[in-house]
Design an enzyme around this catalytic site. Structure first.
Site, PDB file in Angstrom:
ATOM      1  N   GLY A 133       0.832  -1.205   0.000  1.00 38.93           N
ATOM      2  CA  GLY A 133       0.000   0.000   0.000  1.00 38.93           C
ATOM      3  C   GLY A 133       0.863   1.250   0.000  1.00 38.93           C
ATOM      4  CB  SER A 135       3.630   2.548   3.264  1.00 46.35           C
ATOM      5  OG  SER A 135       3.936   1.424   2.443  1.00 46.35           O
ATOM      6  CB  ALA A 137      11.008   4.098   3.805  1.00 47.40           C
ATOM      7  CE  LYS A 188       4.356   0.404  -5.693  1.00 45.05           C
ATOM      8  NZ  LYS A 188       5.456   1.202  -5.144  1.00 45.05           N
ATOM      9  CG  ASP A 241       1.759   1.178  -3.424  1.00 44.90           C
ATOM     10  OD1 ASP A 241       2.380   2.206  -3.127  1.00 44.90           O
ATOM     11  OD2 ASP A 241       2.202   0.030  -3.219  1.00 44.90           O
ATOM     12  CB  THR A 245       4.356   4.827  -6.877  1.00 41.13           C
ATOM     13  OG1 THR A 245       3.839   4.018  -5.854  1.00 41.13           O
ATOM     14  CG2 THR A 245       5.755   4.412  -7.179  1.00 41.13           C
TER      15      THR A 245
HETATM   16  N1  LIG Z   1      11.295   2.331   0.331  1.00 44.64           N
HETATM   17  C1  LIG Z   1       9.979   2.304   0.500  1.00 44.64           C
HETATM   18  O1  LIG Z   1       9.344   3.315   0.816  1.00 44.64           O
HETATM   19  C2  LIG Z   1       9.226   1.031   0.319  1.00 44.64           C
HETATM   20  C3  LIG Z   1       7.878   0.997   0.672  1.00 44.64           C
HETATM   21  C4  LIG Z   1       7.184  -0.203   0.530  1.00 44.64           C
HETATM   22  C5  LIG Z   1       7.823  -1.326   0.021  1.00 44.64           C
HETATM   23  N2  LIG Z   1       9.133  -1.249  -0.329  1.00 44.64           N
HETATM   24  C6  LIG Z   1       9.744  -2.461  -0.886  1.00 44.64           C
HETATM   25  O2  LIG Z   1      10.674  -2.955   0.054  1.00 44.64           O
HETATM   26  C7  LIG Z   1      11.746  -3.631  -0.636  1.00 44.64           C
HETATM   27  C8  LIG Z   1      13.059  -3.068  -0.126  1.00 44.64           C
HETATM   28  O3  LIG Z   1      13.073  -1.709  -0.488  1.00 44.64           O
HETATM   29  P1  LIG Z   1      13.953  -0.621   0.250  1.00 44.64           P
HETATM   30  O4  LIG Z   1      13.408   0.688  -0.128  1.00 44.64           O
HETATM   31  O5  LIG Z   1      14.098  -0.906   1.702  1.00 44.64           O
HETATM   32  O6  LIG Z   1      15.357  -0.870  -0.495  1.00 44.64           O
HETATM   33  P2  LIG Z   1      16.791  -0.319  -0.091  1.00 44.64           P
HETATM   34  O7  LIG Z   1      17.586  -0.287  -1.340  1.00 44.64           O
HETATM   35  O8  LIG Z   1      16.670   0.944   0.680  1.00 44.64           O
HETATM   36  O9  LIG Z   1      17.389  -1.434   0.904  1.00 44.64           O
HETATM   37  C9  LIG Z   1      17.455  -2.757   0.591  1.00 44.64           C
HETATM   38  C10 LIG Z   1      18.212  -3.496   1.700  1.00 44.64           C
HETATM   39  O10 LIG Z   1      18.164  -4.879   1.399  1.00 44.64           O
HETATM   40  C11 LIG Z   1      19.364  -5.487   1.812  1.00 44.64           C
HETATM   41  N3  LIG Z   1      19.977  -6.142   0.648  1.00 44.64           N
HETATM   42  C12 LIG Z   1      20.246  -5.594  -0.560  1.00 44.64           C
HETATM   43  N4  LIG Z   1      20.845  -6.502  -1.359  1.00 44.64           N
HETATM   44  C13 LIG Z   1      20.955  -7.631  -0.648  1.00 44.64           C
HETATM   45  C14 LIG Z   1      21.487  -8.919  -0.923  1.00 44.64           C
HETATM   46  N5  LIG Z   1      22.050  -9.215  -2.097  1.00 44.64           N
HETATM   47  N6  LIG Z   1      21.430  -9.855   0.054  1.00 44.64           N
HETATM   48  C15 LIG Z   1      20.884  -9.573   1.254  1.00 44.64           C
HETATM   49  N7  LIG Z   1      20.369  -8.356   1.568  1.00 44.64           N
HETATM   50  C16 LIG Z   1      20.401  -7.415   0.632  1.00 44.64           C
HETATM   51  C17 LIG Z   1      20.285  -4.423   2.372  1.00 44.64           C
HETATM   52  O11 LIG Z   1      20.202  -4.420   3.774  1.00 44.64           O
HETATM   53  C18 LIG Z   1      19.704  -3.145   1.792  1.00 44.64           C
HETATM   54  O12 LIG Z   1      19.934  -2.044   2.604  1.00 44.64           O
HETATM   55  C19 LIG Z   1      11.516  -3.360  -2.129  1.00 44.64           C
HETATM   56  O13 LIG Z   1      10.937  -4.478  -2.742  1.00 44.64           O
HETATM   57  C20 LIG Z   1      10.535  -2.206  -2.148  1.00 44.64           C
HETATM   58  O14 LIG Z   1       9.688  -2.212  -3.273  1.00 44.64           O
HETATM   59  C21 LIG Z   1       9.857  -0.116  -0.177  1.00 44.64           C
END
Ligand SMILES: NC(=O)c1ccc[n+]([C@@H]2O[C@H](COP(=O)([O-])OP(=O)(O)OC[C@H]3O[C@@H](n4cnc5c(N)ncnc54)[C@H](O)[C@@H]3O)[C@@H](O)[C@H]2O)c1
Length: 349
Positions: A133, A135, A137, A188, A241, A245
């Site tokens: 949804g 959100s 970070a 999305k 979402d 986005t």
């Molecule tokens: N950022 C947002 O606002 C948000 C919101 C909702 C959902 N998401 C989803 O959450 C997921 C993560 O997004 P994010 O924004 O936190 O990404 P990010 O790039 O900020 O962080 C990803 C983290 O994953 C870990 N990581 C990366 N590569 C790795 C590997 N090879 N092995 C193990 N760990 C590894 C690391 O700790 C890294 O910091 C994505 O699928 C994204 O779509 C993000």
């Protein structure tokens, strides 16, 4: 209060860690990368992922994945490309009864599987709840009022997570349409990339509104073909979402699109922005749509731009020059199928 582990110390993992800790839960964050843990320990934040957000010092930080043993809930905050490897490793340390909460949005390259399907394959003895949804970070971690959907096949697990995470600034809605919630959340990002390209190319609000509206149409068509329910796409995991986005500068997908629209190559844009799930999802959705024979004209043009050295003006010409149609033409067929499944008559869409 619950004991919660979070896999991944990226933007979303840390945002959820801050939120959970503020609610009084015991929180452990695991990262594969010692440098991420070290920076948080030394400075109290992770500047490259979630700048300006202080991570409470009583959150346990670790690079030892066995630390997930004995937790009630393990939240997965790992990008889709690396998720299978991480949950496969994690499975050996999970305790009976642990609920897995997935936050990654995308489809697996090659298999086109949704992330909950991947997790079920690697961790077959654990229930999976999908949290999705609008959100960002950056906002969640600052206590900005947010609503999300939690979906699970067995409703009791989504309801458990709803009760556990509900607080003054976060409201969760339960949905049992896991397929629809995951397809909406993954797709999305594709439309956000396209919306960013439109913005970066200097097109207007009309163009973006068109992309968003026709975007949710093609997302819905793909979702219905996968077995999702139509209503889900007008909810938080679909339209909600998509709006956040496509319109926010917090969106890395949109920001990557803006760079591409300004003439930066897709590869360079991804390098500059970091995790851009829509880039990978575009390719997976392209293959899945072909397999299921679902027309996804926006994604097809995006695919052409990202992977076939396409030209934005040429893609625009193609999208605008498609044969004339009725607005709900394709929908209607799919909606009829859906209604027939439920024993309903009528052709409204
Ligand atoms: N950022 C947002 O606002 C948000 C919101 C909702 C959902 N998401 C989803 O959450 C997921 C993560 O997004 P994010 O924004 O936190 O990404 P990010 O790039 O900020 O962080 C990803 C983290 O994953 C870990 N990581 C990366 N590569 C790795 C590997 N090879 N092995 C193990 N760990 C590894 C690391 O700790 C890294 O910091 C994505 O699928 C994204 O779509 C993000």
């Amino acid at each position: 209060m619950a004991e919660i582990s979070i896999l991944g110390s990226g933007a979303f993992g840390l945002a959820l860690a801050v939120m959970c800790r503020n609610m009084g839960h015991d929180v452990t964050v695991w990262s594969k990368f010692p440098e991420e843990i070290q920076e948080i320990r030394e400075t109290g934040e992770l500047s490259g992922k979630l700048p300006g957000v202080k991570i409470p010092s009583d959150i346990l930080l670790t690079t030892d994945i066995s630390s997930i043993a004995g937790k009630e809930v393990v939240i997965i905050g790992i990008p889709t490309s690396f998720l299978r490897g991480v949950v496969k490793e994690a499975n050996a340390y999970l305790t009976e009864g642990t609920i897995l909460v997935n936050t990654a949005k995308g489809l697996e390259a090659g298999t086109y599987k949704r992330m909950s399907e991947v997790i079920h394959e690697e961790c077959p003895n654990h229930p999976v709840v999908v949290l999705t949804g609008p959100s960002h970070a950056e906002e969640l971690s600052r206590g900005i009022p947010t609503t999300v959907t939690v979906a699970s096949e067995e409703v009791k697990y989504a309801e458990y997570i709803q009760d556990l995470f509900t607080c003054g600034m976060l409201r969760l809605y339960v949905n049992t349409d896991v397929i629809g919630c995951e397809i909406g959340g993954a797709m999305k990002n594709i439309i956000a990339l396209a919306a960013g390209i439109s913005d970066g190319s200097g097109f207007g609000d009309n163009t973006k509104a068109a992309l968003m509206t026709r975007g949710i149409h093609e997302i819905t068509c793909l979702g219905l073909a996968c077995g999702a329910e139509m209503d889900t796409f007008s909810g938080l995991s679909g339209l909600g979402d998509l709006i956040v986005t496509c319109t926010s500068m917090h969106s890395r997908n949109r920001r990557a699109g803006i760079l591409i629209g300004q003439g930066v190559s897709p590869e360079e844009a991804i390098k500059q922005i970091g995790t851009v799930e829509g880039y990978y999802c575009c390719e997976a959705a392209y293959g899945l749509a072909k397999k299921l024979n679902v027309p996804m004209p926006i994604n097809e043009e995006l695919h052409h731009l990202l992977f076939e050295n396409g030209d934005v003006r040429e893609s625009l010409r193609k999208l605008m020059g498609r044969p004339n149609r009725h607005e709900c033409e394709h929908y209607m067929t799919l909606n009829q199928i859906e209604r027939l499944k439920h024993g309903l008559n009528g052709t409204n869409c």
